[in-house]
Structure formats: structure tokens, C-alpha cells
Design an enzyme around this catalytic site. Structure first.
Site, PDB file in Angstrom:
ATOM      1  N   LYS A  66       0.850  -1.198   0.000  1.00 22.47           N
ATOM      2  CA  LYS A  66       0.000   0.000   0.000  1.00 22.47           C
ATOM      3  C   LYS A  66       0.881   1.243   0.000  1.00 22.47           C
ATOM      4  O   LYS A  66       1.920   1.274   0.675  1.00 22.47           O
ATOM      5  CB  LYS A  66      -0.903  -0.021   1.239  1.00 22.47           C
ATOM      6  CG  LYS A  66      -1.960   1.084   1.258  1.00 22.47           C
ATOM      7  CD  LYS A  66      -2.872   0.949   2.480  1.00 22.47           C
ATOM      8  CE  LYS A  66      -3.959   2.014   2.491  1.00 22.47           C
ATOM      9  NZ  LYS A  66      -4.837   1.911   3.662  1.00 22.47           N
TER      10      LYS A  66
ATOM     11  N   SER B 216      -9.787   2.018   2.682  1.00 20.04           N
ATOM     12  CA  SER B 216      -8.848   2.706   1.824  1.00 20.04           C
ATOM     13  C   SER B 216      -7.841   1.796   1.122  1.00 20.04           C
ATOM     14  O   SER B 216      -7.280   2.195   0.098  1.00 20.04           O
ATOM     15  CB  SER B 216      -8.094   3.762   2.627  1.00 20.04           C
ATOM     16  OG  SER B 216      -7.275   3.167   3.599  1.00 20.04           O
TER      17      SER B 216
ATOM     18  N   SER C 153     -10.130  -0.168   6.913  1.00 19.56           N
ATOM     19  CA  SER C 153      -9.471  -0.023   5.604  1.00 19.56           C
ATOM     20  C   SER C 153      -8.777  -1.262   5.068  1.00 19.56           C
ATOM     21  O   SER C 153      -8.378  -1.279   3.909  1.00 19.56           O
ATOM     22  CB  SER C 153      -8.463   1.127   5.650  1.00 19.56           C
ATOM     23  OG  SER C 153      -9.133   2.352   5.545  1.00 19.56           O
TER      24      SER C 153
END
EC number: 6.3.5.7
Lengths: 489, 96
Positions: free
Chosen positions: A79, A154, A178
Site C-alpha cells: 500500500k 482505503s 481499511s
């Protein structure tokens, strides 16, 4: 069956048994990227040459007869809010468009020690603020199961890449859901560890008392193995837990006989999609069949968790994001004076949702409103935590839906921030309480979108979550199913 | 409206953000909706409840004050938008 369709533990065994080379595996995943990345758009940066060089080095090691670690030679994605030395880390924000970290996050250092193949950095909501990856300053990511839908967020890029076969595993981060919510939307496994289990050093801070790094994987076995790698005390993170880290793979046991599963009634109300409820309840029935005991419980302060979270997280974010002032790193928009430069930089380079949360956060912290909002939220946090403490006196794990709906359409909710916040009803309470939680696939909606079952554990008891998840997973076939995309299946 | 235009602009200044006049109504509308939802907290009596900052027990962490290798000046300055002679450079702060 192509190589990209297999989980890491299967590929690891194939590498050890010399049934495949790391280069062939990496080339297959890169080919998959060529085939479907244009539709999914999970990546922000692809490090193709480095990936192939890493794979080659692993093959040389295997040829010499050396033993390899679990992730060695297995392609994964990181990420874009986890600092990677020498590789751009943008947080999907314009303000960090050209930021190249001079150091690795601790979780990254631990991952790199395994010699994996790093394919690149994956998309997210800007600064991890959002639940759809639509808040990326670069482009939205699409759900591999239906590219008209969001992948969740996210960590949308992490979940979408694992689901699309454009990575075998990924790291994400979870502040209010997330990791778990995108895992649910994309039909993969995602775990938020107990707060403090994984060092936050080098994770770009959003809300420091809530943020945790965790794995996104194809199955529970991969999840346990990666958890083994990234957990552990770190002197660079003052909130890092000193608790002993067990071997989580020992919890990969098919046995839930006598396991007490709590079903919180507050997680099954208000606007929940009937298909989600039905699918999750069917999974609970399966647990009963497998020998678990289902206990109805109540977590009475659940309905206040969203309010508390959306005051605490923005307040911490407003404070953390003060550092983006155009001085020491990140972008700068020039102006004649210092305050003007800072204001212009932040106004032009932060996206809408980030600015909205900074404003809410500073409002909640400002004189006159502090007691009514921020202090109140921290007190409610205590109550939310006490609910769990009481519940865990009676049960071993708690189960609930991960999200109230399957993946929604891109653009469907973006204009209504409050509606988007309410999507987090089932995930934020855990972050407030610091508890571990996992999402595993447990079925599909009528339109074929994945639905996730959330398993919540006591603090530092990821092992019971893993055992419960593994037992269910092995009774089903969801972990072997992939999105029909780019002509596979 | 729970938030006035004046409140909004004050918070914007504190946040080092500029909110243009034609954006005010949109911001106020969204904030109003969000803060109205959050009013559900006021129904809870929390008089005797202690606030939680960190969910798990935390203690201050100390370590020996020993010299260790750290990020070098060049690496620390590598991402600076503007630098000169080993320093970060900012617009003039003091008047002549």
C-alpha cells in the site's frame, strides 16, 4: 491454471520442490498485470525491473541448494502509505507526488528480510481517508468482480490486486476498516491485527491511536504466515506492543468444537443489505454445524462508534497532517510569505476529503468545542471498549458482517460524505477498542459480488480468529474462486 | 446551521487552508449534516467516564541516550522542495 491464481503457500512449496522458478512466477504475474491492470488500475507504481531482478536472485539461491523463507520469490504489492526506501510513496496524494522515502517502514524491513518480489505500490484513498479508493488523487481503482464497482477502501489497491491476480499478497493498513472492508468487497482475506502488534514506524500517519498495518491475502494460511513476518516489538514505535508473538501458523487448525461465538444484535440492524445479512447468518449456521456454540450478545454503544470515530480520527489527522507545510518534504506552491506558502500548498495539494477531515478535526479540537466533541468522543471510546470487555467474558470471538452492503458502484456515494461514513458502522468499533479483526469471504450477492464475514477477537488473540477463519474456509471453496476477469476461469 | 461562516473561516486559518467564498455553502452544508449526526453523542451521560486515548495500556517509553547512526543530512534534505547550503529554504519570515 495459471501461476497467479495460486496462494503464496502453494507457490512457496512449488519453488522449494523446483516445480517452478521465481522468474517464471514473476513473469506470469507481470503478464497478468499487462492483461487486466488497465481495467482494475490497482497500482500507482510498478517496479517491473526490480521485481525480475529480485526473482532472479531467488532462483540463484535455490539453484545453490539454499533454503528459502516463506515469502521468498513470491510477488506482492505494498500500500502506498507504507514507506519504501528508494521507491516513491505518495499516499495517493498530490502533496507527496514526488516523495521518495529515505528509509523503509519497519514492516517493510521485516518483509524485505524475506526476499520477496515487490511488484510495486498500490492505490488507496488519499492518506487512507475513505472507503472506496475514489479519493485517490490519481485514479479510482475498480473492483475485479465488476469493474463498475468500487474495490472498497482505503486499501482498495491492495485488495483489488490480490483479487485480480496482479499480486499474490499485499500489505494494507486499517484505521477504521481499511483492510477488512476492501477484503470483503473483493472476496479476499484481510486482517487488522491488535493495535501495537505491527510497528507503525514508516506508516504515513493518519490517526495514530487507530492505525495498524496488516496482510491482505488469498487465504487464511497466507494471512497467518505473513502475520508471523510483520509482527513484533519495535523501539522506533513507542506504541509498539511488547507482548510475545506466537507462531500464528500453529492456529491453522480445523476445529471450532465448543468455540463460543458472540452475535451482537447491534451489528444486524439499520439499513443492512438483506443479502449480506442472509449470507452472514448462513455462515454462522455453518459454524454451528461445525460444533461451535452461538451466543446472542449486546454491544450497546455500537451506535455511537461512528460519531466517536469521525471525531477522533479527524482530530488526530488534523494534527498529523500539519507536517505537510511545504518545507521539509512534499510539494510546495510558492507564495511571497511563509504562511501564504503553507496555505497555498495545502489548499492546492490536498484533496477534498482530506481537507474536510482536517477542518472537522480542528473544529472538534478548537476552544469552545473541545469538551462537546473531542473529549466526549474519547469518553465514548471508553464505553465502546467496555462493551467488548463485557462481551468477551462470555464468548471467545464475535462475528458480524464486515460491511453493511456488497461493493457499491463507483460514483454512487462520493457526493455524500456522511453516507460514506455510515458504511463503516461494523468496522470502526474495533479500531476504537484496539481489537484484532479479520474479514473472510462467505458468499456472494445475487449479482455476484463477494460478501465478507468479520471475525473479531480479544486483544492479542489473533490465534482464535485464525483458527475460526481457517475452519470455516476449509469447509467452503470461496478461497479457491477468483474474479472472472480478463478471460480467466 | 451549527457552524457559522465565521467559525468555518477561523478553523480554515488554523488549518492553513483557504476556503473560497463560493465553497463556503458546500462546506457548511456538509459539516452541518455530519455534526448533526454526531449529536447522538450528547444523549449519553458520560459524567463519570474516563476518556480513552489509547485502547491498550500504554506507558512512557525510555531508552539510554546513546549516539547511534541516523539519517544523514543529504538524505534528510533529499525531498525538500527548496534547499540551500544544507538548509531547508523558506520564504522570508522577518521584515527588513
Amino acid at each position: 491454471m495459471r501461476l497467479y491464481e495460486k496462494p503464496a503457500h502453494v507457490l512457496h512449496d512449488m519453488l522449494v520442490n523446483k516445480e517452478v522458478t521465481a522468474v517464471a512466477l514473476t513473469e506470469d504475474v507481470l503478464k497478468r498485470i499487462d492483461e487486466v491492470e488497465g481495467d482494475v488500475k490497482a497500482y500507482l507504481t510498478i517496479t517491473r525491473d526490480e521485481a525480475l531482478a529480485q526473482a532472479k536472485a531467488v532462483d540463484e539461491k535455490i539453484a545453490k541448494g539454499e533454503t528459502i523463507s516463506f515469502l521468498e520469490g513470491i510477488p506482492g504489492a505494498i500500500k502506498d502509505n507504507i514507506c519504501t526506501k528508494g521507491i516513491k510513496t505518495t499516499c495517493a496524494s498530490k502533496i507527496l507526488e514526488n516523495f521518495v522515502p529515505p528509509y523503509d517502514a519497519t514492516a517493510m524491513t521485516k518483509i524485505k528480510a524475506q526476499n520477496p518480489v515487490i511488484l510495486g505500490k498500490v492505490n488507496m484513498d488519499e492518506f487512507a481517508m475513505g472507503g472506496s479508493t475514489e479519493n485517490s488523487a490519481y485514479h479510482p481503482t475498480c473492483n475485479p468482480w465488476n469493474t463498475d464497482c468500487v474495490p472498497g477502501g482505503s486499501s482498495g489497491g491492495s485488495a483489488a490486486s490480490v483479487a485480480a491476480g496482479t499480486s499474490i499478497w499485499a500489505l494494507g493498513s486499517d484505521t477504521g476498516g481499511s483492510i477488512r472492508q476492501p477484503a470483503s468487497f473483493c472476496g479476499v482475506v484481510g486482517l487488522k491485527p491488535t493495535y501495537g502488534r505491527v510497528s507503525r514506524y514508516g506508516l504515513v500517519a493518519y490517526a495514530s491511536s487507530l492505525d495498524q498495518i496488516g496482510p491482505v491475502t488469498r487465504d487464511v494460511t497466507d494471512c497467518a504466515n505473513i502475520l508471523n513476518i510483520i509482527c513484533g516489538h519495535d523501539e522506533m514505535d513507542s506504541t509498539s506492543s511488547e507482548a510475545e508473538v506466537p507462531d500464528f501458523t500453529k492456529a491453522l487448525v480445523e476445529d471450532v468444537k465448543g468455540l463460543k461465538i458472540g452475535l451482537p444484535k447491534e451489528y444486524f440492524v439499520d439499513g443492512m443489505d438483506p443479502e449480506v445479512e442472509k449470507t452472514v447468518r448462513a455462515a454462522i449456521e455453518k459454524y454451528k454445524e461445525l460444533g461451535a456454540e452461538i451466543v446472542d450478545i449486546s454491544l450497546p454503544h455500537t451506535k455511537y462508534a461512528i460519531s466517536a470515530y469521525y471525531l477522533i480520527a479527524p482530530a488526530e489527522a488534523a494534527t498529523n497532517l500539519q507536517r505537510y507545510d511545504g518545507v521539509s518534504y512534499g510539494e510546495r506552491v510558492e507564495s511571497d510569505d511563509l504562511v501564504g506558502m503553507m496555505t497555498k500548498t495545502r489548499t492546492e495539494k490536498f484533496g477534498e476529503e482530506v481537507k474536510r477531515r482536517i477542518v472537522i478535526g480542528n473544529y472538534a479540537l478548537s476552544a469552545g468545542y473541545y469538551d462537546a466533541y473531542y473529549l466526549k468522543a474519547m469518553k465514548v471510546r471508553t464505553l465502546v471498549q467496555q462493551d467488548y470487555t463485557e462481551a468477551f467474558k462470555k464468548v471467545d470471538v464475535i462475528m458480524a458482517p464486515t460491511a453493511p452492503t456488497p461493493a457499491f458502484k463507483i460514483g454512487e456515494m462520493i457526493s455524500d460524505p456522511l453516507q460514506m461514513y455510515l458504511q463503516d458502522a461494523c468496522t470502526v468499533p474495533l479500531n476504537l477498542a484496539g481489537l484484532p479483526g479479520m474479514s473472510i469471504p462467505c458468499g456472494y450477492s445475487a449479482s455476484g459480488m463477494p460478501i465478507g464475514l468479520q471475525i473479531i477477537g480479544k486483544a492479542l488473540d489473533e490465534e482464535t480468529i485464525i483458527r475460526a477463519a481457517y475452519t470455516y474456509e476449509q469447509s467452503q471453496n470461496y478461497h479457491n474462486e477468483m474474479a472472472k476477469l480478463g478471460g480467466n476461469n | 446551521m451549527k457552524v457559522t461562516k465565521e467559525d468555518l473561516q477561523n478553523v480554515a486559518v488554523l488549518s492553513r487552508l483557504a476556503i473560497a467564498e463560493d465553497q463556503e455553502e458546500k462546506y457548511l452544508g456538509q459539516l452541518d449534516k455530519i455534526l448533526t449526526y454526531m449529536d447522538n453523542l450528547s444523549a449519553l451521560d458520560t459524567t463519570d467516564v474516563k476518556p480513552t486515548t489509547y485502547a491498550l495500556p500504554m506507558q512512557n517509553v525510555f531508552r539510554e541516550d546513546v549516539v547511534k547512526e541516523s539519517l544523514g543530512r543529504e538524505a534528510a534534505l533529499a525531498n525538500a522542495p527548496l534547499k540551500e547550503d544544507g538548509y531547508f529554504k523558506v520564504p522570508k519570515v522577518l521584515e527588513d
